[in-house]
Design a protein around this motif. Structure first.
Motif, PDB file in Angstrom:
ATOM      1  N   LYS A 246      40.664  47.081  45.869  1.00  0.00           N
ATOM      2  CA  LYS A 246      41.752  46.977  44.893  1.00  0.00           C
ATOM      3  C   LYS A 246      42.957  46.134  45.337  1.00  0.00           C
ATOM      4  N   GLU A 247      43.535  46.437  46.504  1.00  0.00           N
ATOM      5  CA  GLU A 247      44.782  45.767  46.883  1.00  0.00           C
ATOM      6  C   GLU A 247      44.583  44.260  47.059  1.00  0.00           C
ATOM      7  N   LEU A 250      43.983  42.672  43.523  1.00  0.00           N
ATOM      8  CA  LEU A 250      45.210  42.555  42.725  1.00  0.00           C
ATOM      9  C   LEU A 250      46.076  41.403  43.238  1.00  0.00           C
TER      10      LEU A 250
ATOM     11  N   LYS B 264      43.327  43.338  35.103  1.00  0.00           N
ATOM     12  CA  LYS B 264      44.170  43.630  36.266  1.00  0.00           C
ATOM     13  C   LYS B 264      44.848  45.001  36.119  1.00  0.00           C
ATOM     14  N   ASP B 265      45.392  45.268  34.942  1.00  0.00           N
ATOM     15  CA  ASP B 265      46.050  46.564  34.725  1.00  0.00           C
ATOM     16  C   ASP B 265      45.059  47.720  34.868  1.00  0.00           C
ATOM     17  N   LYS B 268      44.507  48.190  38.508  1.00  0.00           N
ATOM     18  CA  LYS B 268      45.704  48.784  39.107  1.00  0.00           C
ATOM     19  C   LYS B 268      45.786  50.288  38.813  1.00  0.00           C
ATOM     20  N   GLU B 269      45.483  50.651  37.563  1.00  0.00           N
ATOM     21  CA  GLU B 269      45.541  52.066  37.161  1.00  0.00           C
ATOM     22  C   GLU B 269      44.257  52.817  37.491  1.00  0.00           C
TER      23      GLU B 269
END
Lengths: 290, 290
Positions: A246-247, A250, B264-265, B268-269
Motif C-alpha cells: 500500500k504505502e 500510494l 487510489k482512495d 488508501k481506505e
C-alpha cells in the motif's frame, strides 16, 4: 554445475494455481527426481494437478501431508494468506525444512514470515513471470525459463538460501538477490503502478463510453490493446498486492499523478517547449530499455 | 473487384517519413502502375526514397512538381503543417485533383482543410498503423496490410471519396467511415490518452529514480516494457497530436485522473470491495477485447 535442484528430496507446493502448477511442471520437465506434493483447499485443483502429472500426491488437509518427507515448502497462494498459513504449518515442519514463497510482495511481509517461522529458514522469492492468466489449467512447464527471479533472503543461513536459489536456477530462472524493502519500492514503480494505471484506464473508458453513448471498446486500435493487456490480470491477486504494498503504491501513484498533471497543464497552456521536453526525455529513457 | 488503386494515374506524397514512405512502398509492391512522386524539404529523405524505389521522382520545391500528372495528393507531414501546405499547393492543383492525408487528427482540422481546398475534394484518412518508429528508413511495404483505416470524408462527391477508399483497400487496409469529430473523441480515448499516460509514466519513473537514487530503469520486468512501448513514439508527432486534439485529450485525461483517484482512495481506505469492483469491471471489459 550438476542439476540437483538444491538437493531437496520432497517439495510441498501450497496453492495449486498458475504459479504453483507451473513450478511443479517445470521441476518435472527439467528432471527433478524428488517427490512433489501439492496442497490446496480446492479438490478440483488437486485433481487437475494430478492429471497434468504436475504433482505426485495431493492433499487438502495439512495433517495428512507426509511432513517427514518434506524439506521445502513453497507458499503459492495469494500473499495475504501467507502469515496465516505460516502459523498453521510451523508445528508440522521438520527442523531443517526450508519455507519459501512465490509472492509479488516482499518487504514487511517477508520480515513477518521470517519472524513467524524462525528457527526455520524462510527465503522470499519473486519470479517475474506470467500474471494476466490464472489457474492451474494455464500452467506451463517453461514459465520460469529465462525469466528473472528476485530472492529477498533474511538471516545468515547462506547454505539454505543458496539451495533455494539453485532450485530456481536449475529450472532456468535468472536469479538476483535484493533487499525486501527495496524490492517493494522497485516493483511498486515498475509493475504495481502500471497495473493500477491499466485498470484505471479501462475504467475511464467505461466512464467515457457511458458519458457519450459511444462504445469505445469497439475501437481498440492505436496501441490500446497492448497497453491494457495487464488490466486482464486477476482482480483478487492485484487487490492483495495493492493492499500489501500500500504505502509504496500510494506514493508512486502520487508521483505519476504529478507527471500527468504536468503534461496536462502544458497541453492546456499550449506550451510546446514543455510538452516536447517531457516527451523527449521519456522517449529517450524508454528507448534505452530496448 | 479489379485492383485499380482508385484509378489515380499520378500520386504525390508530401512528406517522406515512415507513413509516406510505407504508402509508396505498399503501392509499388501491390502492383500500382501509375507514377509516384515524392515531395520533401529534406534532400536526404528524397534520396533514400529513390534508393528504396519507393518513389519514381522526388522534389524539394513545389514549383518543380509536374502538377499536370498529379491527380491525388497525400499529405504525410506532421498534422500542424497541413493547413499551410494546403494553402501553398492549391494554386497548382488540376481541377479534378483530390487531396487526402494520413494524419492522426481529424475533427476541426479536416473541416479547415475542406474549406481551404474547395472546390477540390479533400478526403481525410487515418491509417491505424505504426507509430513508435519514424523515418523513411523504417518504412515497410506491408504496414497497412490488414490494418484498420478510418475515412472521414466531408462533402458530396461520393465518387472521389470511393476512389480514395479503393486505393487503400487495394493495398490491404480495412477501411471504415467515421464522422471527423467522432473520430477525434474516439482516438483521444483509445490512443492519445494511452500515449499521454505512457509518456507520463516514464516521466514519473525518472522522478522516482532521482528521488531515491535508485535507477528504476534497471528493473524493467513486470509488464513495464510492453506497457511503455508507445512512450518511444515521436515527441514531435505527439506534441502536435496533443495540441491539435487538445479539448478531447484534456477531457479524457480528466476522466482518467478521476478513475485513478478513485482507485487510489479505495487502496488508501483499504476498501477491498471497492478495489475488487474496479478491477473486476475493468478486467471483464478488457477480456472482451480478446
Amino acid at each position: 554445475m550438476e542439476r540437483d535442484f538444491g538437493g531437496f528430496k520432497g517439495i510441498l507446493i501450497i496453492g495449486l494455481g498458475l504459479i504453483g502448477g507451473s513450478l511443479a511442471l517445470s521441476l518435472k520437465k527439467e528432471g527433478y527426481k524428488g517427490k512433489i506434493y501439492g496442497y490446496d483447499l480446492n479438490e478440483s485443483r488437486i485433481k487437475k494437478a494430478l492429471e497434468l502429472n504436475a504433482i505426485d500426491e495431493g492433499f487438502n488437509r495439512l495433517e495428512n501431508v507426509p511432513w517427514n518427507d518434506i524439506d521445502l515448502v513453497i507458499l503459492s497462494t495469494p500473499v495475504k494468506t501467507f502469515a496465516d498459513i505460516a502459523n498453521k504449518i510451523k508445528p508440522f515442519l521438520k527442523d531443517d525444512t526450508v519455507v519459501s514463497d512465490v509472492g509479488s510482495v516482499k518487504g514487511d511481509l517477508v520480515v513477518k514470515l521470517y519472524e513467524i517461522l524462525k528457527p526455520h529458514v524462510f527465503v522470499g522469492v519473486h519470479p517475474i513471470a506470467g500474471t494476466e492468466k490464472e489457474g492451474i489449467e494455464n500452467a506451463v512447464a517453461d514459465l520460469f525459463k529465462n525469466a528473472r527471479l528476485i530472492l529477498t533472503p533474511l538471516g545468515e543461513d547462506k547454505e539454505k538460501i543458496e539451495k533455494v536459489e539453485k532450485l530456481w536456477k536449475d529450472i532456468g530462472s535468472k536469479t538476483e538477490v535484493m533487499d525486501p524493502h527495496l524490492h517493494d519500492f522497485v516493483f511498486a514503480s515498475v509493475s504495481h503502478l502500471p497495473h493500477a494505471i491499466a485498470f484505471a484506464l479501462v475504467d475511464s473508458l467505461i466512464t467515457l463510453s457511458k458519458e457519450t453513448g459511444i462504445d469505445l471498446f469497439k475501437y481498440p486500435g492505436g496501441g490500446f490493446k497492448d497497453f491494457t493487456r495487464i488490466a486482464a490480470s486477476s482482480p483478487t491477486i492485484w487487490k492483495d498486492i495493492f493492499l500489501e504494498n500500500k504505502e509504496n503504491i500510494l506514493h508512486t501513484i502520487d508521483v505519476f499523478l504529478n507527471s500527468l498533471e504536468k503534461l496536462k497543464d502544458a497541453i492546456k497552456e499550449e506550451d510546446e517547449k514543455k510538452i516536447l521536453e517531457i516527451l523527449s526525455e521519456s522517449r529517450e529513457k524508454r528507448l534505452s530499455l530496448g
